[in-house]
Design a protein around this motif. Structure first.
Motif, PDB file in Angstrom:
ATOM      1  N   ASP A 100     -25.115 -23.459  -2.574  1.00 50.88           N
ATOM      2  CA  ASP A 100     -26.576 -22.995  -2.321  1.00 50.88           C
ATOM      3  C   ASP A 100     -27.039 -23.301  -1.099  1.00 50.88           C
ATOM      4  OD1 ASP A 100     -26.171 -21.562  -4.791  1.00 50.88           O
ATOM      5  OD2 ASP A 100     -27.464 -22.969  -5.798  1.00 50.88           O
ATOM      6  N   GLN A 131     -23.030 -17.825 -10.829  1.00 52.15           N
ATOM      7  CA  GLN A 131     -21.885 -17.325 -10.212  1.00 52.15           C
ATOM      8  C   GLN A 131     -21.127 -18.363  -9.705  1.00 52.15           C
ATOM      9  OE1 GLN A 131     -21.271 -14.060 -11.036  1.00 52.15           O
ATOM     10  NE2 GLN A 131     -22.943 -14.210 -12.228  1.00 52.15           N
ATOM     11  N   VAL A 134     -20.830 -16.414  -4.369  1.00 52.57           N
ATOM     12  CA  VAL A 134     -22.010 -15.866  -3.736  1.00 52.57           C
ATOM     13  C   VAL A 134     -21.457 -14.699  -2.671  1.00 52.57           C
ATOM     14  CG1 VAL A 134     -24.301 -15.874  -3.155  1.00 52.57           C
ATOM     15  CG2 VAL A 134     -23.473 -17.655  -4.723  1.00 52.57           C
ATOM     16  N   ARG A 136     -22.974 -11.868   0.182  1.00 49.02           N
ATOM     17  CA  ARG A 136     -24.199 -11.685   0.813  1.00 49.02           C
ATOM     18  C   ARG A 136     -23.797 -10.726   2.091  1.00 49.02           C
ATOM     19  NH1 ARG A 136     -26.181 -13.684  -2.753  1.00 49.02           N
ATOM     20  NH2 ARG A 136     -27.942 -14.976  -2.904  1.00 49.02           N
ATOM     21  N   ARG A 158     -18.142 -20.153  -1.731  1.00 47.27           N
ATOM     22  CA  ARG A 158     -17.654 -20.604  -3.037  1.00 47.27           C
ATOM     23  C   ARG A 158     -17.365 -22.086  -3.114  1.00 47.27           C
ATOM     24  NH1 ARG A 158     -11.598 -19.486  -4.244  1.00 47.27           N
ATOM     25  NH2 ARG A 158     -10.621 -19.089  -2.345  1.00 47.27           N
TER      26      ARG A 158
END
Length: 296
Positions: A100, A131, A134, A136, A158
């Motif tokens: 994140d 998840q 991710v 985007r 990831r």
């Protein structure tokens, strides 16, 4: 086809390990060091695109790409593939930050370089689960009068081998495609079932997330939590109440507990909501939430 190598073969072995690890759960073991000729041939096999004149660049981006990347991101390599109508560049990045945090860092650096995050497709509803990867998407609009081109970037983040791996694919787009991205409407909710954030510290596995003209249903399996059945149910019930759901009945039958709610659907009509929990194997729980009153 040509490949541009600007660092020694030892780094080529590192890139090979990274490239292979992208497609396997665990990093492979590399025995020995390749010769320059072996490294060239192996990398050519991995990144080649028949008929294309690819360029592989270690530790840098292709010249002219409107993007600046810096620490704590580590740029491993870029693979640029030209086409008659433009080009595509795959950028391999690594970071010691968590997933994140890496996503936030990369988003900030893209934004500082003039890129705009695309609006997410659809509005999430029901149980949300962490998840492992991710995704985007961002687009770049060149400044007026600069003569530069527009780009679309899709990224995948990831955790891999104790670090965070980033795969960034950047392609040129036409002015018409850019205009379409900029006009993309904000997705509107299609159900009065809200998005329910994941239970912290638990292991969650989604079982179903679906909707029809009459009902929306979402379910999840929860394991690895020390919380009681009542505490788990309370965690999710609180979120439903915050979204305007009003508890009407609370029924327990053996291992099954069901709460019913009164709510309004997206058209302001009376609707029925339910939240059920059943004890599951090895101390886990199976939960299901539903709403009848789906927007037609």
């Amino acid at each position: 086809m040509y490949l541009r190598f600007v660092l020694p073969a030892a780094l080529a072995a590192s890139l090979l390990t990274t490239a292979l690890a992208q497609n396997t759960p665990a990093a492979p073991t590399v025995v020995g060091q390749p010769t320059p000729e072996q490294a060239t041939q192996l990398i050519e096999r991995l990144v080649s695109n028949p008929g294309a004149r690819q360029q592989l660049i270690y530790g840098a981006l292709p010249a002219g790409l409107p993007l600046t990347l810096s620490e704590p991101l580590t740029l491993l390599a870029s693979i640029r593939t030209p086409y008659s109508s433009g080009s595509n560049t795959r950028v391999l990045l690594s970071s010691a930050q968590g997933r994140d945090a890496t996503l936030a860092t990369l988003g900030a650096q893209l934004g500082a370089s003039g890129w705009t995050a695309r609006k997410p497709y659809g509005v999430p509803f029901g149980f949300q689960v962490p998840q492992s990867e991710v995704y985007r998407s961002f687009y770049y609009e060149p400044p007026a009068g600069s003569g530069g081109g527009a780009y679309l970037a899709d990224l995948n983040v990831r955790e891999l081998g104790g670090r965070t791996a980033v795969d960034l694919n950047i392609g040129t787009i036409t002015a018409q495609q850019l205009a379409g991205l900029k006009k993309q409407p904000q997705s509107a909710p299609q159900t009065s079932l809200p998005s329910l954030r994941a239970l912290p510290g638990a292991q969650l596995r989604a079982a179903m997330n679906s909707g029809s003209a009459n009902v929306t249903v979402s379910s999840v399996y929860v394991t690895g939590t020390p919380l009681s059945a009542g505490e788990v149910l309370g965690f999710y019930s609180a979120q439903l109440k915050a979204a305007g759901w009003k508890a009407v009945t609370d029924t327990t039958t053996g291992p099954l507990r069901v709460i019913t709610y009164a709510l309004k659907d997206l058209n302001g009509r009376e609707a029925l909501g339910t939240l059920g929990l059943r004890s599951w194997e090895k101390g886990g729980y199976a939960l299901m939430v539903s709403v009848q009153g789906f927007k037609p």
